[in-house]
Design a protein around this motif. Structure first.
Motif, PDB file in Angstrom:
ATOM      1  N   LEU A  52       0.807  -1.220   0.000  1.00 48.14           N
ATOM      2  CA  LEU A  52       0.000   0.000   0.000  1.00 48.14           C
ATOM      3  C   LEU A  52       0.839   1.269   0.000  1.00 48.14           C
ATOM      4  O   LEU A  52       0.439   2.272  -0.595  1.00 48.14           O
ATOM      5  CB  LEU A  52      -0.946  -0.005   1.197  1.00 48.14           C
ATOM      6  N   HIS A  53       2.005   1.247   0.641  1.00 49.73           N
ATOM      7  CA  HIS A  53       2.816   2.460   0.698  1.00 49.73           C
ATOM      8  C   HIS A  53       3.718   2.641  -0.522  1.00 49.73           C
ATOM      9  O   HIS A  53       4.305   3.713  -0.692  1.00 49.73           O
ATOM     10  CB  HIS A  53       3.655   2.500   1.984  1.00 49.73           C
ATOM     11  N   ILE A  54       3.838   1.626  -1.362  1.00 49.71           N
ATOM     12  CA  ILE A  54       4.638   1.769  -2.585  1.00 49.71           C
ATOM     13  C   ILE A  54       3.771   1.506  -3.811  1.00 49.71           C
ATOM     14  O   ILE A  54       4.215   0.931  -4.802  1.00 49.71           O
ATOM     15  CB  ILE A  54       5.888   0.863  -2.581  1.00 49.71           C
TER      16      ILE A  54
ATOM     17  N   GLN B 203       8.159   9.445  -0.747  1.00 52.08           N
ATOM     18  CA  GLN B 203       7.540  10.529  -1.496  1.00 52.08           C
ATOM     19  C   GLN B 203       8.541  11.252  -2.390  1.00 52.08           C
ATOM     20  O   GLN B 203       8.155  11.817  -3.421  1.00 52.08           O
ATOM     21  CB  GLN B 203       6.848  11.484  -0.537  1.00 52.08           C
ATOM     22  N   ARG B 204       9.815  11.240  -2.020  1.00 53.58           N
ATOM     23  CA  ARG B 204      10.835  11.772  -2.937  1.00 53.58           C
ATOM     24  C   ARG B 204      10.948  10.901  -4.177  1.00 53.58           C
ATOM     25  O   ARG B 204      11.141  11.402  -5.293  1.00 53.58           O
ATOM     26  CB  ARG B 204      12.195  11.840  -2.230  1.00 53.58           C
ATOM     27  N   ARG B 205      10.826   9.595  -3.973  1.00 54.20           N
ATOM     28  CA  ARG B 205      10.934   8.669  -5.101  1.00 54.20           C
ATOM     29  C   ARG B 205       9.709   8.716  -6.002  1.00 54.20           C
ATOM     30  O   ARG B 205       9.817   8.596  -7.228  1.00 54.20           O
ATOM     31  CB  ARG B 205      11.155   7.245  -4.573  1.00 54.20           C
ATOM     32  N   ASN B 206       8.535   8.865  -5.376  1.00 51.00           N
ATOM     33  CA  ASN B 206       7.279   8.919  -6.145  1.00 51.00           C
ATOM     34  C   ASN B 206       6.233   9.618  -5.297  1.00 51.00           C
ATOM     35  O   ASN B 206       5.852   9.107  -4.238  1.00 51.00           O
ATOM     36  CB  ASN B 206       6.820   7.506  -6.509  1.00 51.00           C
ATOM     37  N   PRO B 207       5.738  10.779  -5.713  1.00 47.45           N
ATOM     38  CA  PRO B 207       4.763  11.510  -4.901  1.00 47.45           C
ATOM     39  C   PRO B 207       3.474  10.736  -4.626  1.00 47.45           C
ATOM     40  O   PRO B 207       2.743  11.077  -3.691  1.00 47.45           O
ATOM     41  CB  PRO B 207       4.475  12.766  -5.743  1.00 47.45           C
ATOM     42  N   ALA B 208       3.195   9.688  -5.414  1.00 48.70           N
ATOM     43  CA  ALA B 208       1.994   8.885  -5.203  1.00 48.70           C
ATOM     44  C   ALA B 208       2.181   7.832  -4.118  1.00 48.70           C
ATOM     45  O   ALA B 208       1.232   7.148  -3.755  1.00 48.70           O
ATOM     46  CB  ALA B 208       1.571   8.202  -6.506  1.00 48.70           C
TER      47      ALA B 208
END
Length: 212
Positions: A115-117, A165-170
């Protein structure tokens, strides 16, 4: 993540560390036998370890990324168990799922560290899929880090969230009450919340009334 090229097995150090505590929790939560659908199986280490530790269960690993299916199969060959099935590609956002309409409902669904990635809509898709495929008495079990209203977030999880969130804002740690809301919209209620090492939690959802 490192790769053992000789046998095409991917190895996650996090999965190696957490598979023992997760298996212990699953052993307490689950009956002696059943059919398990694993969502986002990743390297395949969990599938191999849990299928061996839960010998009464048929364990179906899946992952949305076709490139890791070979690793899951390599772990299946390296650590064989009678109940461990060949991996399948499954993306929760794509309907129907390849296991829809196979004529047999699942006793449990297991989803670790997805869920977090994954984009937030994956949470609703997971809940809806579980509600669609689980037996009436079945359970959806998720594992990973969560935020909870009124509870401090560990510094390590704050750093992890910022990195995600740095890697992917979603991406990012999900709020427990928002996950619960998606479950409720699909007809599921959270029945258990277990604290596991490294500030991770195991959540158990089922049909019926929520736990007190």
């Amino acid at each position: 993540m490192s790769e053992n090229r000789a046998v095409d097995r991917l190895t996650s150090l996090a999965a190696e560390r957490n598979q023992g505590p997760i298996l212990k929790a699953l052993s307490m939560l689950l009956p002696a036998s059943g059919r398990m659908l694993e969502i986002a199986a990743g390297t395949g280490q969990h599938a191999a370890h849990f299928a061996r530790g839960l010998p009464g269960w048929a364990w179906q690993p899946t992952d949305p990324d076709a490139s890791v299916l070979g690793s899951i199969e390599a772990w299946r060959q390296h650590q064989p168990s009678p109940g461990l099935l060949a991996p399948m590609q499954l993306d929760v956002l794509h309907k129907p799922w390849p296991v829809d309409g196979d004529g047999a409902a699942w006793d449990a669904l297991f989803c670790a560290n997805m869920l977090h990635i994954a984009p937030w809509p994956c949470c609703a898709a997971l809940m809806q899929g579980a509600a669609r495929l689980l037996r009436q008495s079945g359970h959806l079990i998720t594992y990973g880090p969560y935020r909870a209203l009124g509870e401090p977030t560990a510094d390590s999880n704050e750093s992890f969230d910022a990195d995600l969130q740095r890697r992917n804002p979603a991406w990012g740690l999900r709020w427990l009450h928002q996950v619960d809301a998606q479950a409720q919209a699909a007809g599921l209620q959270r029945r258990e919340r277990l604290a596991l090492p490294a500030n991770n939690q195991m959540l158990v959802f089922a049909r019926g009334s929520a736990a007190d």
